[in-house]
Scaffold this motif. Structure first.
Motif, PDB file in Angstrom:
ATOM      1  N   LEU A   1     -12.737  14.494 -19.336  1.00 53.33           N
ATOM      2  CA  LEU A   1     -11.314  14.464 -19.027  1.00 53.33           C
ATOM      3  C   LEU A   1     -10.491  13.892 -20.178  1.00 53.33           C
ATOM      4  O   LEU A   1      -9.356  14.312 -20.390  1.00 53.33           O
ATOM      5  N   ASP A   2     -11.035  12.976 -20.943  1.00 50.62           N
ATOM      6  CA  ASP A   2     -10.307  12.443 -22.095  1.00 50.62           C
ATOM      7  C   ASP A   2     -10.016  13.564 -23.093  1.00 50.62           C
ATOM      8  O   ASP A   2      -8.882  13.764 -23.519  1.00 50.62           O
ATOM      9  N   ARG A   3     -11.025  14.321 -23.445  1.00 54.85           N
ATOM     10  CA  ARG A   3     -10.838  15.437 -24.391  1.00 54.85           C
ATOM     11  C   ARG A   3      -9.930  16.504 -23.782  1.00 54.85           C
ATOM     12  O   ARG A   3      -9.069  17.058 -24.464  1.00 54.85           O
ATOM     13  N   ALA A   4     -10.094  16.779 -22.490  1.00 53.23           N
ATOM     14  CA  ALA A   4      -9.273  17.792 -21.837  1.00 53.23           C
ATOM     15  C   ALA A   4      -7.799  17.397 -21.841  1.00 53.23           C
ATOM     16  O   ALA A   4      -6.932  18.240 -22.078  1.00 53.23           O
ATOM     17  N   PHE A   5      -7.496  16.119 -21.612  1.00 51.76           N
ATOM     18  CA  PHE A   5      -6.105  15.663 -21.668  1.00 51.76           C
ATOM     19  C   PHE A   5      -5.529  15.872 -23.065  1.00 51.76           C
ATOM     20  O   PHE A   5      -4.385  16.285 -23.222  1.00 51.76           O
ATOM     21  N   ARG A   6      -6.341  15.563 -24.083  1.00 47.52           N
ATOM     22  CA  ARG A   6      -5.856  15.752 -25.458  1.00 47.52           C
ATOM     23  C   ARG A   6      -5.596  17.229 -25.740  1.00 47.52           C
ATOM     24  O   ARG A   6      -4.613  17.580 -26.391  1.00 47.52           O
ATOM     25  N   LEU A   7      -6.466  18.123 -25.243  1.00 50.72           N
ATOM     26  CA  LEU A   7      -6.242  19.558 -25.434  1.00 50.72           C
ATOM     27  C   LEU A   7      -4.982  20.019 -24.690  1.00 50.72           C
ATOM     28  O   LEU A   7      -4.196  20.804 -25.214  1.00 50.72           O
ATOM     29  N   ALA A   8      -4.776  19.515 -23.470  1.00 54.98           N
ATOM     30  CA  ALA A   8      -3.622  19.919 -22.674  1.00 54.98           C
ATOM     31  C   ALA A   8      -2.300  19.453 -23.298  1.00 54.98           C
ATOM     32  O   ALA A   8      -1.259  20.044 -23.035  1.00 54.98           O
ATOM     33  N   GLN A   9      -2.346  18.434 -24.143  1.00 53.72           N
ATOM     34  CA  GLN A   9      -1.142  17.939 -24.817  1.00 53.72           C
ATOM     35  C   GLN A   9      -0.751  18.786 -26.021  1.00 53.72           C
ATOM     36  O   GLN A   9       0.377  18.682 -26.492  1.00 53.72           O
ATOM     37  N   LEU A  10      -1.660  19.597 -26.524  1.00 55.52           N
ATOM     38  CA  LEU A  10      -1.356  20.391 -27.707  1.00 55.52           C
ATOM     39  C   LEU A  10      -0.247  21.389 -27.419  1.00 55.52           C
ATOM     40  O   LEU A  10      -0.153  21.938 -26.323  1.00 55.52           O
ATOM     41  N   ALA A  11       0.569  21.631 -28.418  1.00 53.37           N
ATOM     42  CA  ALA A  11       1.612  22.658 -28.292  1.00 53.37           C
ATOM     43  C   ALA A  11       0.923  24.016 -28.200  1.00 53.37           C
ATOM     44  O   ALA A  11      -0.192  24.196 -28.708  1.00 53.37           O
ATOM     45  N   PRO A  12       1.560  24.993 -27.543  1.00 55.31           N
ATOM     46  CA  PRO A  12       0.963  26.337 -27.491  1.00 55.31           C
ATOM     47  C   PRO A  12       0.643  26.841 -28.899  1.00 55.31           C
ATOM     48  O   PRO A  12       1.413  26.640 -29.830  1.00 55.31           O
ATOM     49  N   GLN A  13      -0.511  27.488 -29.012  1.00 53.80           N
ATOM     50  CA  GLN A  13      -0.985  27.991 -30.304  1.00 53.80           C
ATOM     51  C   GLN A  13      -1.064  29.502 -30.249  1.00 53.80           C
ATOM     52  O   GLN A  13      -1.079  30.094 -29.170  1.00 53.80           O
ATOM     53  N   THR A  14      -1.157  30.118 -31.407  1.00 55.14           N
ATOM     54  CA  THR A  14      -1.335  31.573 -31.411  1.00 55.14           C
ATOM     55  C   THR A  14      -2.721  31.888 -30.878  1.00 55.14           C
ATOM     56  O   THR A  14      -3.687  31.190 -31.158  1.00 55.14           O
ATOM     57  N   SER A  15      -2.794  32.965 -30.092  1.00 55.20           N
ATOM     58  CA  SER A  15      -4.065  33.314 -29.455  1.00 55.20           C
ATOM     59  C   SER A  15      -4.849  34.352 -30.249  1.00 55.20           C
ATOM     60  O   SER A  15      -6.019  34.583 -29.970  1.00 55.20           O
ATOM     61  N   GLY A  16      -4.197  34.992 -31.200  1.00 50.77           N
ATOM     62  CA  GLY A  16      -4.848  36.078 -31.925  1.00 50.77           C
ATOM     63  C   GLY A  16      -4.697  37.409 -31.217  1.00 50.77           C
ATOM     64  O   GLY A  16      -5.199  38.431 -31.674  1.00 50.77           O
ATOM     65  N   LEU A  17      -3.994  37.415 -30.071  1.00 53.37           N
ATOM     66  CA  LEU A  17      -3.760  38.636 -29.300  1.00 53.37           C
ATOM     67  C   LEU A  17      -2.298  39.037 -29.410  1.00 53.37           C
ATOM     68  O   LEU A  17      -1.427  38.192 -29.613  1.00 53.37           O
ATOM     69  N   THR A  18      -2.029  40.318 -29.258  1.00 49.36           N
ATOM     70  CA  THR A  18      -0.678  40.849 -29.330  1.00 49.36           C
ATOM     71  C   THR A  18      -0.347  41.581 -28.043  1.00 49.36           C
ATOM     72  O   THR A  18      -1.183  42.303 -27.502  1.00 49.36           O
ATOM     73  N   ASP A  19       0.890  41.386 -27.562  1.00 50.65           N
ATOM     74  CA  ASP A  19       1.357  42.119 -26.389  1.00 50.65           C
ATOM     75  C   ASP A  19       1.479  43.585 -26.779  1.00 50.65           C
ATOM     76  O   ASP A  19       2.175  43.924 -27.741  1.00 50.65           O
ATOM     77  N   GLN A  20       0.815  44.466 -26.045  1.00 53.39           N
ATOM     78  CA  GLN A  20       0.774  45.878 -26.420  1.00 53.39           C
ATOM     79  C   GLN A  20       2.106  46.586 -26.222  1.00 53.39           C
ATOM     80  O   GLN A  20       2.361  47.604 -26.849  1.00 53.39           O
TER      81      GLN A  20
END
Length: 195
Positions: free
Chosen positions: A107-126
Motif C-alpha cells: 500500500l505504501d508503494r501503491a499510494f506513491r503511484l496513485a499520487q503521480l500525475a497522469p502519464q502518457t500511455s503509449g496509446l492513441t485514440d483511434q
C-alpha cells in the motif's frame, strides 16, 4: 506514532470512514516538527508497507491498462486478491494476455503511484488521434463496499460509501510499547473477528 496519527485522522467515534489518502497523511505529517515529521512519516510508510496490493501485469511487470470513462487508461491496483484474479482470468482470455500474472506490491508503494500525475500511455485514440493518458487507480473491493453500505444503513446513515472503506471499533484499543493503539481494519469480517 503512525497508528495514533492515522487514528486521529479517522476520529474515535467513526465506524466506517474512507481510508485517508496520501494527501491527508502528508497534511497531517506536515504539521509536526521536522524531527517528529520524519519519524512519523517513516512509521506511516512502515505500516502501509504491511498491506498487500495486487496488480495484473505482463511478464516484464508492466500493468495491463483498462479504459476509463473519459477514454484514458487506468492501471488498476486491487486490495482483494480475488478481484485481481478475476481480472487476470479475463486478461488471459484476450489475444495479448498470454503472459499475464498477478504481481504483489504494498500500500505504501501503491499510494506513491496513485499520487503521480497522469502519464502518457503509449496509446492513441483511434477517432481523435489524441495520445491517451494513464493513471494508477485503486479498484475497490465490491464485497467490502457492500458490507460498509449495509453497516451504514443499519446505523441510520446515508449509504454514501467510501470507495475504499476502512473500519475501526470504538473502544477497541490495546497497549503496544506503552501507547494506546487503535487498529484500523480493511475488512468488516476482520473487525468483527477482533471484537
Amino acid at each position: 506514532a503512525a497508528a495514533i496519527t492515522l487514528g486521529s485522522m479517522l476520529g474515535p467515534s467513526a465506524i466506517v470512514r474512507q481510508l485517508p489518502g496520501a494527501q491527508a497523511v502528508a497534511q497531517e505529517l506536515s504539521q509536526l516538527a521536522p524531527p517528529q515529521s520524519k519519524r512519523a512519516r517513516k512509521l506511516v510508510q512502515q505500516k502501509l508497507a504491511k498491506v498487500p496490493i495486487f496488480m495484473v501485469t505482463n511478464e516484464v511487470g508492466s500493468s495491463y491498462l483498462n479504459p476509463m470513462s473519459n477514454g484514458d487508461q487506468a492501471a488498476l491496483m486491487f486490495l482483494a486478491p480475488e478481484e485481481a484474479q478475476r481480472m487476470l482470468a479475463g486478461t488471459q482470455r484476450s489475444p495479448n494476455g498470454g503472459g499475464a500474472r498477478i504481481t504483489v506490491t504494498n500500500l505504501d508503494r501503491a499510494f506513491r503511484l496513485a499520487q503521480l500525475a497522469p502519464q502518457t500511455s503509449g496509446l492513441t485514440d483511434q477517432v481523435s488521434g489524441r495520445e491517451l493518458k494513464m493513471e494508477w487507480k485503486f479498484m475497490p473491493h465490491a464485497a467490502e463496499v457492500r458490507a460498509a453500505q449495509g453497516l451504514l444503513v443499519t446505523k441510520g446513515k446515508a449509504p454514501a460509501v467510501p470507495r475504499i472503506p476502512a473500519y475501526i471499533a470504538p473502544g477497541l484499543v490495546y497497549k503496544k510499547g506503552g501507547r494506546d493503539v487503535r487498529p484500523l481494519f480493511m475488512s468488516r469480517k476482520d473487525v468483527q473477528d477482533a471484537l
